[in-house]
Write a protein that holds these residues in place. Structure first.
Motif, PDB file in Angstrom:
ATOM      1  N   PRO A  55      37.814  33.510  28.672  1.00 52.09           N
ATOM      2  CA  PRO A  55      38.192  33.429  30.260  1.00 52.09           C
ATOM      3  C   PRO A  55      36.800  32.528  30.301  1.00 52.09           C
ATOM      4  O   PRO A  55      35.993  32.617  30.121  1.00 52.09           O
ATOM      5  CB  PRO A  55      38.348  34.899  31.078  1.00 52.09           C
ATOM      6  CG  PRO A  55      37.553  35.249  29.576  1.00 52.09           C
ATOM      7  CD  PRO A  55      37.981  35.075  28.484  1.00 52.09           C
ATOM      8  N   ALA A  56      37.177  31.859  31.627  1.00 49.64           N
ATOM      9  CA  ALA A  56      36.372  30.973  32.007  1.00 49.64           C
ATOM     10  C   ALA A  56      37.329  30.848  34.020  1.00 49.64           C
ATOM     11  O   ALA A  56      37.995  31.434  33.955  1.00 49.64           O
ATOM     12  CB  ALA A  56      35.806  30.061  31.404  1.00 49.64           C
ATOM     13  N   SER A  57      36.644  30.239  34.520  1.00 48.74           N
ATOM     14  CA  SER A  57      36.586  30.037  35.966  1.00 48.74           C
ATOM     15  C   SER A  57      37.359  29.044  36.418  1.00 48.74           C
ATOM     16  O   SER A  57      38.548  28.854  37.365  1.00 48.74           O
ATOM     17  CB  SER A  57      35.478  29.810  37.015  1.00 48.74           C
ATOM     18  OG  SER A  57      34.541  28.931  36.154  1.00 48.74           O
ATOM     19  N   SER A  58      37.943  28.295  35.734  1.00 51.12           N
ATOM     20  CA  SER A  58      38.860  27.143  36.071  1.00 51.12           C
ATOM     21  C   SER A  58      40.501  27.314  35.546  1.00 51.12           C
ATOM     22  O   SER A  58      40.827  28.306  35.334  1.00 51.12           O
ATOM     23  CB  SER A  58      38.636  25.831  35.068  1.00 51.12           C
ATOM     24  OG  SER A  58      39.617  24.935  35.775  1.00 51.12           O
ATOM     25  N   THR A  59      40.848  27.153  37.035  1.00 49.88           N
ATOM     26  CA  THR A  59      42.864  26.701  36.598  1.00 49.88           C
ATOM     27  C   THR A  59      43.336  25.788  35.726  1.00 49.88           C
ATOM     28  O   THR A  59      44.087  25.649  35.662  1.00 49.88           O
ATOM     29  CB  THR A  59      43.433  27.197  37.975  1.00 49.88           C
ATOM     30  OG1 THR A  59      42.697  25.706  38.445  1.00 49.88           O
ATOM     31  CG2 THR A  59      42.939  27.785  39.116  1.00 49.88           C
ATOM     32  N   THR A  60      42.415  25.034  34.953  1.00 48.97           N
ATOM     33  CA  THR A  60      42.729  24.034  33.964  1.00 48.97           C
ATOM     34  C   THR A  60      42.186  25.330  32.687  1.00 48.97           C
ATOM     35  O   THR A  60      41.307  24.728  32.734  1.00 48.97           O
ATOM     36  CB  THR A  60      41.633  22.841  34.200  1.00 48.97           C
ATOM     37  OG1 THR A  60      42.645  21.830  35.902  1.00 48.97           O
ATOM     38  CG2 THR A  60      42.543  21.988  32.950  1.00 48.97           C
ATOM     39  N   TRP A  61      43.169  25.503  31.581  1.00 40.93           N
ATOM     40  CA  TRP A  61      43.097  26.044  30.635  1.00 40.93           C
ATOM     41  C   TRP A  61      42.768  25.343  29.616  1.00 40.93           C
ATOM     42  O   TRP A  61      43.681  23.642  29.680  1.00 40.93           O
ATOM     43  CB  TRP A  61      44.128  27.423  30.208  1.00 40.93           C
ATOM     44  CG  TRP A  61      44.209  28.711  31.226  1.00 40.93           C
ATOM     45  CD1 TRP A  61      43.494  28.429  32.569  1.00 40.93           C
ATOM     46  CD2 TRP A  61      44.224  29.594  30.883  1.00 40.93           C
ATOM     47  NE1 TRP A  61      43.734  30.213  33.262  1.00 40.93           N
ATOM     48  CE2 TRP A  61      43.610  30.129  31.805  1.00 40.93           C
ATOM     49  CE3 TRP A  61      44.601  30.107  29.658  1.00 40.93           C
ATOM     50  CZ2 TRP A  61      44.651  31.656  31.933  1.00 40.93           C
ATOM     51  CZ3 TRP A  61      45.261  31.349  29.644  1.00 40.93           C
ATOM     52  CH2 TRP A  61      45.180  32.362  30.768  1.00 40.93           C
ATOM     53  N   VAL A  62      42.333  25.297  28.270  1.00 45.24           N
ATOM     54  CA  VAL A  62      42.656  25.049  27.773  1.00 45.24           C
ATOM     55  C   VAL A  62      43.146  25.805  26.217  1.00 45.24           C
ATOM     56  O   VAL A  62      42.961  26.606  25.694  1.00 45.24           O
ATOM     57  CB  VAL A  62      41.565  24.123  26.741  1.00 45.24           C
ATOM     58  CG1 VAL A  62      41.348  23.264  25.290  1.00 45.24           C
ATOM     59  CG2 VAL A  62      40.887  23.888  27.689  1.00 45.24           C
TER      60      VAL A  62
END
Length: 384
Positions: A146-153
């Protein structure tokens, strides 16, 4: 059933016309293309100095490379990490060990050189969890960071590899605020097996990536980046042109990618001494229903559909290609051709010396900078 009998009537005489021996050889070459690879023993361990924590290896184009790598071994340790080259001569290379090997440990001579470096997600010291992605093939295991962006890799590993191959890219992407979903796909040894258990070279595996895109969108992503390694690049490109969710694919990162299988298979055939016209005949066999099944494939493989240079006009998302001109396994020719065909979309910084999928290992700074700069230029960040 009638159509199958008709195909047999037409194709069996065509194969026999080649001669039984040649026909069997063609099918054997075709089977090799689609059969999931076992890990190849390609490195000889000559000695281990547990006092100095060094290891001596037989010299190859891989073992002589500067940088940090891994070594799959047998004995006390299943995997060890390698550091800098300390000395080398015409036949041997002595490297620093980054995995502590204790006195009395057994390390067998046969080993496999690896660019994975990290073997487990816990080694990254980032929060992560195991998830299952429901795909048409069945539940596919994935690691989610998980991380903060709404763009996932969404990261896709290569042929004969596992998800661990992708772990090298997680820190730089996570530092940009991008959640990572590191996925598996059918017949890779972790995800479900199909009836034949064969690779389709991206022609069907993209559906598992499509399921991963849908999973990401259901769990908070607004758009995704695809990152494909080697055959994972071919799979990602197929998802980019075939997915019903392709409008949510904001960008693609390709690491040592397969962009056109014909180019790759011809190159690899020359490497192992398989001469024309065998590669063309094998690819032809994989394109026909009966001979594809005789070769071990689930379905025929349409190589025209997998040629992304020819289909370059269908691409719409920005692409970063990371590919060494000295790859040695998947030639960079098609990557350059794609860049030339779509200079409006494709960014391709120059890399040399590094071998296949080992750019991070050889030049971590340059590789990381290339990704960071591209992400910034495209506006992909935790606030985007």
């Amino acid at each position: 059933m009638k159509s199958l009998r008709h195909a047999v009537t037409l194709l069996v005489p065509a194969l026999l016309a080649l001669g039984t021996g040649l026909a069997l050889l063609v099918l054997a070459v075709a089977r090799r293309v689609v059969t999931p690879m076992r890990r190849v023993t390609d490195t000889e361990i000559l000695s281990v100095d547990t006092g100095a924590q060094t290891i001596e290896l037989g010299r190859t184009l891989d073992t002589e490379l500067p940088g940090r790598y891994g070594l799959f071994t047998t004995g006390t340790y299943g995997y060890v990490k390698l550091g800098a080259v300390l000395t080398a001569d015409a036949h041997t290379v002595r490297r620093k060990l980054l995995t502590q090997i204790e006195p009395g440990a057994r390390v067998d001579r046969a080993a496999s050189f690896s660019g994975y470096y990290y073997s487990s997600p816990s080694e990254l010291h980032l929060r992560w969890e195991s998830v299952l992605i429901g795909s048409p093939a069945g539940p596919c295991p994935a690691w989610y960071f998980p991380a903060s962006s709404t763009t996932w890799v969404i990261q896709v590993h290569g042929r004969g590899a596992t998800r661990a191959e992708c772990l090298r890219a997680v820190p730089v992407l996570h530092a940009a605020g991008l959640p990572n979903l590191v996925v598996s796909y059918r017949n890779d040894g972790e995800a479900p097996r199909t009836r034949a258990g064969a690779y389709a070279l991206g022609a069907s595996e993209w559906r598992d990536v499509d399921a991963a895109i849908a999973y990401a969108l259901r769990h908070g992503a607004e758009r995704v980046l695809l990152m494909g390694w080697s055959m994972g690049g071919a799979i990602s490109l197929q998802a980019a042109v075939n997915s019903g969710l392709r409008d949510r694919i904001a960008g693609i990162i390709l690491e040592s990618p397969v962009v056109d299988w014909r180019t790759v298979l011809r190159f690899q055939a020359r490497m192992v001494g398989v001469r024309a016209p065998l590669p063309e005949l094998a690819m032809g066999a994989l394109q026909r229903p009966l001979t594809a099944r005789l070769s071990g494939a689930d379905e025929p493989i349409a190589f025209d559909r997998l040629d992304m240079v020819a289909r370059a006009d269908e691409l719409v998302a920005p692409i970063l290609i990371l590919h060494s001109d000295d790859d040695g396994f998947v030639p960079a020719d098609s990557s350059h051709a794609l860049q030339e065909a779509r200079p409006d979309l494709v960014t391709m910084p120059r890399f040399t010396v590094a071998r296949h999928t080992k750019l991070w290992n050889y030049d971590q700074t340059g590789w990381t900078s290339a990704i960071t700069d591209w992400l910034a230029a495209q506006g992909f960040s935790s606030s985007s």
